[in-house]
Scaffold this motif. Structure first.
Motif, PDB file in Angstrom:
ATOM      1  N   GLY A  44     -22.849  15.835  38.339  1.00 55.51           N
ATOM      2  CA  GLY A  44     -23.378  16.482  38.294  1.00 55.51           C
ATOM      3  C   GLY A  44     -24.238  16.211  36.910  1.00 55.51           C
ATOM      4  O   GLY A  44     -24.322  15.650  36.922  1.00 55.51           O
ATOM      5  N   SER A  45     -25.709  17.268  37.510  1.00 55.55           N
ATOM      6  CA  SER A  45     -26.904  16.705  35.659  1.00 55.55           C
ATOM      7  C   SER A  45     -27.151  17.537  35.548  1.00 55.55           C
ATOM      8  O   SER A  45     -26.754  19.599  36.208  1.00 55.55           O
ATOM      9  CB  SER A  45     -28.400  15.679  36.169  1.00 55.55           C
ATOM     10  N   GLY A  46     -27.532  18.590  34.593  1.00 52.19           N
ATOM     11  CA  GLY A  46     -27.832  20.095  33.849  1.00 52.19           C
ATOM     12  C   GLY A  46     -26.937  20.390  33.468  1.00 52.19           C
ATOM     13  O   GLY A  46     -25.586  20.247  33.564  1.00 52.19           O
ATOM     14  N   ALA A  47     -27.123  21.633  33.967  1.00 49.00           N
ATOM     15  CA  ALA A  47     -26.395  22.543  33.458  1.00 49.00           C
ATOM     16  C   ALA A  47     -24.772  22.460  34.180  1.00 49.00           C
ATOM     17  O   ALA A  47     -23.710  23.005  34.150  1.00 49.00           O
ATOM     18  CB  ALA A  47     -27.479  23.951  33.660  1.00 49.00           C
ATOM     19  N   ALA A  48     -25.074  21.776  35.728  1.00 49.60           N
ATOM     20  CA  ALA A  48     -24.100  21.835  35.925  1.00 49.60           C
ATOM     21  C   ALA A  48     -22.600  20.512  36.335  1.00 49.60           C
ATOM     22  O   ALA A  48     -22.024  20.606  36.943  1.00 49.60           O
ATOM     23  CB  ALA A  48     -23.534  21.525  38.068  1.00 49.60           C
ATOM     24  N   HIS A  49     -23.191  19.504  34.822  1.00 52.93           N
ATOM     25  CA  HIS A  49     -22.321  18.449  34.417  1.00 52.93           C
ATOM     26  C   HIS A  49     -20.442  18.806  34.443  1.00 52.93           C
ATOM     27  O   HIS A  49     -20.877  19.976  33.521  1.00 52.93           O
ATOM     28  CB  HIS A  49     -23.336  17.776  33.376  1.00 52.93           C
ATOM     29  N   ASN A  50     -19.818  18.038  34.448  1.00 51.88           N
ATOM     30  CA  ASN A  50     -18.275  18.360  34.418  1.00 51.88           C
ATOM     31  C   ASN A  50     -18.479  17.442  33.042  1.00 51.88           C
ATOM     32  O   ASN A  50     -18.234  16.544  33.311  1.00 51.88           O
ATOM     33  CB  ASN A  50     -17.499  18.449  35.479  1.00 51.88           C
ATOM     34  N   ALA A  51     -18.306  18.229  31.698  1.00 50.23           N
ATOM     35  CA  ALA A  51     -17.866  17.383  30.442  1.00 50.23           C
ATOM     36  C   ALA A  51     -16.523  16.104  30.890  1.00 50.23           C
ATOM     37  O   ALA A  51     -16.476  14.994  30.410  1.00 50.23           O
ATOM     38  CB  ALA A  51     -17.845  17.948  29.569  1.00 50.23           C
ATOM     39  N   ASP A  52     -15.553  16.165  31.222  1.00 52.88           N
ATOM     40  CA  ASP A  52     -13.966  15.820  32.017  1.00 52.88           C
ATOM     41  C   ASP A  52     -15.052  14.822  33.164  1.00 52.88           C
ATOM     42  O   ASP A  52     -13.873  13.962  32.514  1.00 52.88           O
ATOM     43  CB  ASP A  52     -13.283  16.666  31.952  1.00 52.88           C
ATOM     44  N   CYS A  53     -15.253  15.191  34.181  1.00 51.46           N
ATOM     45  CA  CYS A  53     -15.584  14.395  34.879  1.00 51.46           C
ATOM     46  C   CYS A  53     -16.384  13.017  34.819  1.00 51.46           C
ATOM     47  O   CYS A  53     -15.593  11.877  34.438  1.00 51.46           O
ATOM     48  CB  CYS A  53     -16.194  14.702  35.948  1.00 51.46           C
ATOM     49  N   GLY A  54     -17.693  13.261  33.167  1.00 50.44           N
ATOM     50  CA  GLY A  54     -17.941  12.662  33.043  1.00 50.44           C
ATOM     51  C   GLY A  54     -17.637  11.105  31.945  1.00 50.44           C
ATOM     52  O   GLY A  54     -17.114  10.301  31.833  1.00 50.44           O
ATOM     53  N   ASP A  55     -16.338  11.644  31.354  1.00 53.15           N
ATOM     54  CA  ASP A  55     -15.208  11.189  30.513  1.00 53.15           C
ATOM     55  C   ASP A  55     -14.859  10.230  31.257  1.00 53.15           C
ATOM     56  O   ASP A  55     -14.431   9.185  30.887  1.00 53.15           O
ATOM     57  CB  ASP A  55     -14.548  11.970  29.362  1.00 53.15           C
ATOM     58  N   THR A  56     -13.515  10.751  32.431  1.00 55.41           N
ATOM     59  CA  THR A  56     -13.223  10.237  33.502  1.00 55.41           C
ATOM     60  C   THR A  56     -14.058   8.956  33.940  1.00 55.41           C
ATOM     61  O   THR A  56     -13.961   7.890  34.123  1.00 55.41           O
ATOM     62  CB  THR A  56     -12.637  10.984  34.748  1.00 55.41           C
ATOM     63  N   VAL A  57     -14.945   9.085  34.209  1.00 50.03           N
ATOM     64  CA  VAL A  57     -16.002   8.198  35.426  1.00 50.03           C
ATOM     65  C   VAL A  57     -16.451   7.164  33.855  1.00 50.03           C
ATOM     66  O   VAL A  57     -16.595   5.956  34.475  1.00 50.03           O
ATOM     67  CB  VAL A  57     -17.581   8.404  35.434  1.00 50.03           C
ATOM     68  N   GLY A  58     -16.914   7.319  32.860  1.00 49.56           N
ATOM     69  CA  GLY A  58     -17.116   6.840  31.868  1.00 49.56           C
ATOM     70  C   GLY A  58     -15.513   5.531  31.421  1.00 49.56           C
ATOM     71  O   GLY A  58     -16.231   4.486  31.143  1.00 49.56           O
ATOM     72  N   ARG A  59     -13.899   6.313  31.698  1.00 49.19           N
ATOM     73  CA  ARG A  59     -13.462   5.033  31.809  1.00 49.19           C
ATOM     74  C   ARG A  59     -13.776   4.227  32.666  1.00 49.19           C
ATOM     75  O   ARG A  59     -13.491   3.239  32.454  1.00 49.19           O
ATOM     76  CB  ARG A  59     -12.231   5.769  31.606  1.00 49.19           C
TER      77      ARG A  59
END
Length: 118
Positions: A44-59
């Protein structure tokens, strides 16, 4: 005098086609990895962004980096090394192998993002 490319089956494919494929896949990977496309697509993007998901996708983005860099290296070296560049069969083979590495890198990022999302 016209130089005929070395082909055993008589068919010839311009090296421009796999070169363009390498360039397009490199751009797609770059925008997905460094431009945030994969993060936005799966988390997701903006206010709906999930930070934990972003960290995992970054891996998964970092896991896809080695095959991407191998694909880039094969493609660049195929054009820079004269003994490869002047032998069309070897050039085509190397550029096709590089495309395979790019597709694998994209697949790692996509499957990782999909698994993270679900």
């Amino acid at each position: 005098m016209r130089v005929v490319p070395e082909r055993s089956n008589g068919r010839w494919l311009s090296p421009v086609i796999p070169t363009i494929a390498n360039g397009v896949l490199a751009a797609l990977w770059g925008f997905s990895a460094f431009g945030g496309w994969s993060d936005d697509a799966f988390c997701g993007s903006g206010a709906a962004h999930n930070a934990d998901c972003g960290d995992t996708v970054g891996r998964y983005v970092w896991l896809s980096a080695p095959p991407a860099f191998v694909g880039a290296g094969i493609s660049l070296m195929s054009w820079l090394v004269p003994s490869v560049r002047h032998r069309s069969a070897v050039l085509d083979r190397n550029l096709t192998i590089a495309v395979g590495f790019w597709v694998f890198a994209e697949a790692v990022m996509f499957v990782g993002g999909y698994l993270t999302k679900h």
